[in-house]
Write an enzyme that holds these catalytic residues in place. Sequence first.
Site, PDB file in Angstrom:
ATOM      1  N   GLU A 144       6.428 -16.064  -9.779  1.00 29.52           N
ATOM      2  CA  GLU A 144       6.280 -15.212  -9.475  1.00 29.52           C
ATOM      3  C   GLU A 144       5.902 -14.426 -10.630  1.00 29.52           C
ATOM      4  OE1 GLU A 144       9.898 -12.348  -7.997  1.00 29.52           O
ATOM      5  OE2 GLU A 144       7.849 -12.065  -7.335  1.00 29.52           O
ATOM      6  N   LYS A 186       6.031  -4.369  -4.480  1.00 29.50           N
ATOM      7  CA  LYS A 186       6.855  -3.982  -4.255  1.00 29.50           C
ATOM      8  C   LYS A 186       8.028  -4.095  -3.215  1.00 29.50           C
ATOM      9  CE  LYS A 186      11.038  -3.804  -6.833  1.00 29.50           C
ATOM     10  NZ  LYS A 186      11.988  -5.482  -6.990  1.00 29.50           N
ATOM     11  N   ARG A 235       4.354  -0.079  -4.364  1.00 31.23           N
ATOM     12  CA  ARG A 235       3.616  -0.666  -3.411  1.00 31.23           C
ATOM     13  C   ARG A 235       2.445  -1.492  -3.484  1.00 31.23           C
ATOM     14  NH1 ARG A 235       6.924   2.444  -0.003  1.00 31.23           N
ATOM     15  NH2 ARG A 235       6.129   1.350   2.009  1.00 31.23           N
ATOM     16  N   CYS A 266       0.863  -1.436   0.078  1.00 31.95           N
ATOM     17  CA  CYS A 266       0.224  -0.288   0.249  1.00 31.95           C
ATOM     18  C   CYS A 266       0.234   1.597  -0.091  1.00 31.95           C
ATOM     19  CB  CYS A 266      -0.877  -0.141   1.417  1.00 31.95           C
ATOM     20  SG  CYS A 266      -1.863  -1.089   1.192  1.00 31.95           S
ATOM     21  N   ASN A 292      -1.843   2.382   5.803  1.00 36.02           N
ATOM     22  CA  ASN A 292      -0.714   1.034   5.470  1.00 36.02           C
ATOM     23  C   ASN A 292      -0.311   0.341   6.430  1.00 36.02           C
ATOM     24  OD1 ASN A 292       1.213  -0.589   4.282  1.00 36.02           O
ATOM     25  ND2 ASN A 292       2.531   0.510   4.195  1.00 36.02           N
ATOM     26  N   GLY A 293      -1.254  -1.670   6.542  1.00 32.34           N
ATOM     27  CA  GLY A 293       0.017  -1.830   7.945  1.00 32.34           C
ATOM     28  C   GLY A 293      -2.016  -2.668   7.903  1.00 32.34           C
ATOM     29  N   LYS A 312      11.423 -16.796  -9.688  1.00 34.29           N
ATOM     30  CA  LYS A 312      10.501 -16.094 -10.596  1.00 34.29           C
ATOM     31  C   LYS A 312      10.267 -16.814 -12.169  1.00 34.29           C
ATOM     32  CE  LYS A 312      12.470 -12.723  -9.618  1.00 34.29           C
ATOM     33  NZ  LYS A 312      13.125 -12.746  -8.709  1.00 34.29           N
ATOM     34  N   HIS A 337      15.794 -37.882  -3.247  1.00 37.56           N
ATOM     35  CA  HIS A 337      15.612 -37.895  -1.790  1.00 37.56           C
ATOM     36  C   HIS A 337      14.088 -37.795  -1.723  1.00 37.56           C
ATOM     37  CE1 HIS A 337      19.043 -38.586   0.017  1.00 37.56           C
ATOM     38  NE2 HIS A 337      19.614 -37.677  -0.188  1.00 37.56           N
ATOM     39  N   TRP A 362      -2.558  -3.040  -1.058  1.00 41.08           N
ATOM     40  CA  TRP A 362      -2.541  -4.178  -1.665  1.00 41.08           C
ATOM     41  C   TRP A 362      -3.157  -4.749  -1.118  1.00 41.08           C
ATOM     42  CZ3 TRP A 362      -0.058  -8.324   1.528  1.00 41.08           C
ATOM     43  CH2 TRP A 362       0.134  -9.210   1.384  1.00 41.08           C
ATOM     44  N   GLU A 388      16.150 -19.550  -6.927  1.00 41.01           N
ATOM     45  CA  GLU A 388      15.527 -18.161  -7.394  1.00 41.01           C
ATOM     46  C   GLU A 388      15.032 -17.754  -8.643  1.00 41.01           C
ATOM     47  OE1 GLU A 388      15.610 -15.452  -5.984  1.00 41.01           O
ATOM     48  OE2 GLU A 388      15.376 -14.011  -7.824  1.00 41.01           O
TER      49      GLU A 388
HETATM   50  C1  AGP Z   1      11.528 -10.613  -5.843  1.00 39.13           C
HETATM   51  O1  AGP Z   1      11.498 -11.162  -7.166  1.00 39.13           O
HETATM   52  C2  AGP Z   1      10.157 -11.124  -5.093  1.00 39.13           C
HETATM   53  N1  AGP Z   1       8.927  -9.730  -5.476  1.00 39.13           N
HETATM   54  C3  AGP Z   1       9.936 -10.563  -3.607  1.00 39.13           C
HETATM   55  O2  AGP Z   1      10.734 -12.258  -2.751  1.00 39.13           O
HETATM   56  C4  AGP Z   1      10.738  -9.973  -2.754  1.00 39.13           C
HETATM   57  O3  AGP Z   1      12.716 -10.015  -2.870  1.00 39.13           O
HETATM   58  C5  AGP Z   1      11.402  -9.649  -1.605  1.00 39.13           C
HETATM   59  O4  AGP Z   1       9.184  -9.361  -1.111  1.00 39.13           O
HETATM   60  C6  AGP Z   1      12.309  -9.219  -0.429  1.00 39.13           C
HETATM   61  O5  AGP Z   1      11.785  -7.794  -0.542  1.00 39.13           O
HETATM   62  P1  AGP Z   1      13.361  -6.822  -0.390  1.00 39.13           P
HETATM   63  O6  AGP Z   1      14.453  -7.258  -1.058  1.00 39.13           O
HETATM   64  O7  AGP Z   1      13.206  -5.457  -0.660  1.00 39.13           O
HETATM   65  O8  AGP Z   1      13.312  -6.923   1.394  1.00 39.13           O
END
Ligand code: AGP
Length: 610
Positions: free
Chosen positions: A488, A605, A27, A2, A99-100, A485, A504, A75, A481
Amino acid sequence: MCGIIGVIGERNATPILVEGLKRLEYRGYDSAGIAVITRDGSIGITRSKGKLVNLENRLAESPCTGLVGIGHTRWATHGPPTEKNAHPHQSRRCAVVHNGIIENYQELRRELTGQGVTFASDTDTEVIPYLIDRELDRGAEPAEAVRAAIRLLQGAYALGILIQGADLLIAVRRGSPLILGIGEGENFIASDATPLVPYTRRMVYLNDDDLAVLTRTNVRITDLRGHAVERAVKISQVSADLTDKWPYRHFMQKEIHEQPTALGETLKGLIRASDLSVDLHDLQGEVDFSQVKAVNIIACGTSYHAGMVGSYWIEQLARLPVSVNIASEFRYREPPSLPDALTVVISQSGETADTLAALRFCRAQGQKVLGIVNVPESTIAREADGVLHTQAGPEIGVASTKAFTTQLMVLACLSLALARAHGRLTREVERASVEELMRVPARLEQVLLQDGVLQRIAGRFMNARGFLFMGRGTCFPIALEGALKLKEISYIHAEGYAAGEMKHGPIALIDEQLPVVAVAPRDPLFDKVVSNLEEARARGGRLVVITSGGHGEEKLPFAADHVIAMPACGMFAAPILYVVPLQLLAYHIAVLKGTDVDQPRNLAKSVTVE
Ligand code: AGP
């Protein structure tokens, strides 16, 4: 999570709010809204489900003007992303953006319902304007009414508040970020400096439990008891340019291609090229590496994966024990205090709620905290004892790319600095390592030339039901990672695994339909990864292998469906370079599937709620 903006001035607030929300949309982007105090003194609210453009269209149909206003991009936490749940939320005399998370909202809702309130939304936020109304009805003046209301709240909040009939704007903060912008004849509030720098560079960072009352010419900050508190005005260095993605189609694509420059810029602050030595001259604050007996890395998501890679380097070079922790788990595990440990928190945004909470937890236990942060004026950057900045520049795409590789660059140099501080780094290794890191930007340019190959592979596998990524050593976190990617932005299920762990359990997933992506640099673990790949191939898996020639071995010792040819590289360069084909693969699959690459569903983000 947010974004909040607010303004009180002499010009129409609406365009300032809408432009501000555009800069805050990263955000959260499931709905947006504004409230302004109109000429007749009433509060006018316009809200819309979905992206900001819907709000803009609505405002174009029925304009809403006023000199004081608040805005919000959401959000969703409580209640689905519908118009009725969009902020601002309103009672008879008050409008609020939040926001929160208000943790005790159900109890408060029950109480207010018992007093005759009918709620219009499913949100936790809506109790707040009604609590303020109740205090106003009891005769409290605006700031006192807000103070009395927030005393009843449990949880985290940054609030922007308008009160009908009061020519002012109120801001309160606990847990979630909120800053004030001090202008000429106008004052502002916002979640961060980005929407404010076109109007002013003079910022005040609110502390928890600060309440600010803003008029056009004055800002008064008090604590929860109403006592005045002083907060310094800081000059923001945030760029006023709205980042442009041209000539790329998406910010993520642009950010992938910016990596060579971002890595070069980051490295400049960490080494001395003249004698190939590590020199963390960009380190802000005081941290004595020679006193560190253990390292405790804490982060979330992609930043956590960077931390995992860093743990291999630090253990190997500095011979210090390292623990890597997911921030949301760390604090609740009640870990014992480690006074001689250095806590390293890693965050692109510098605002991630769980990472910030972990930082505060460790500092309260007397540990030194080093932040690795991309957003320079963020809360983590301000609260850590020392900060190493990744010089990635603004990262707009929700999927983190250049922030990740620059975090790796910082961690590589940090591991060398720790090793040297403990007398475990020979000049020879230091020189060779720095030289290797200096070559990374150019090698990455070479890797980016594989874009077309990755696009073709994406076309082949875009309809796959799932993907398996595997790697060993520092490339195990790279496999994680790669899977993150893909999940998401393309919404395809993917698993990242340590290659040796396949047998395993996850090997049961492998059949002719499953693409298996191996991150396999020619390092000492290469032969072991090859054995794991043979096992996958024997079960029909479609193999995509990212590897290089080198060590005299020009060819893979077995057949793969696709090979991504990488330049030869050493232990530091490997994870930095090898993640890039995975970023490109995820990107191209997402584009082919037609998803919203830069703002994928359900994500934001900056994750400022727990
Ligand atoms: C990464 O592609 C993500 N969108 C997410 O995992 C991100 O890395 C995570 O929310 C941590 O954010 P930060 O690095 O701003 O703390």
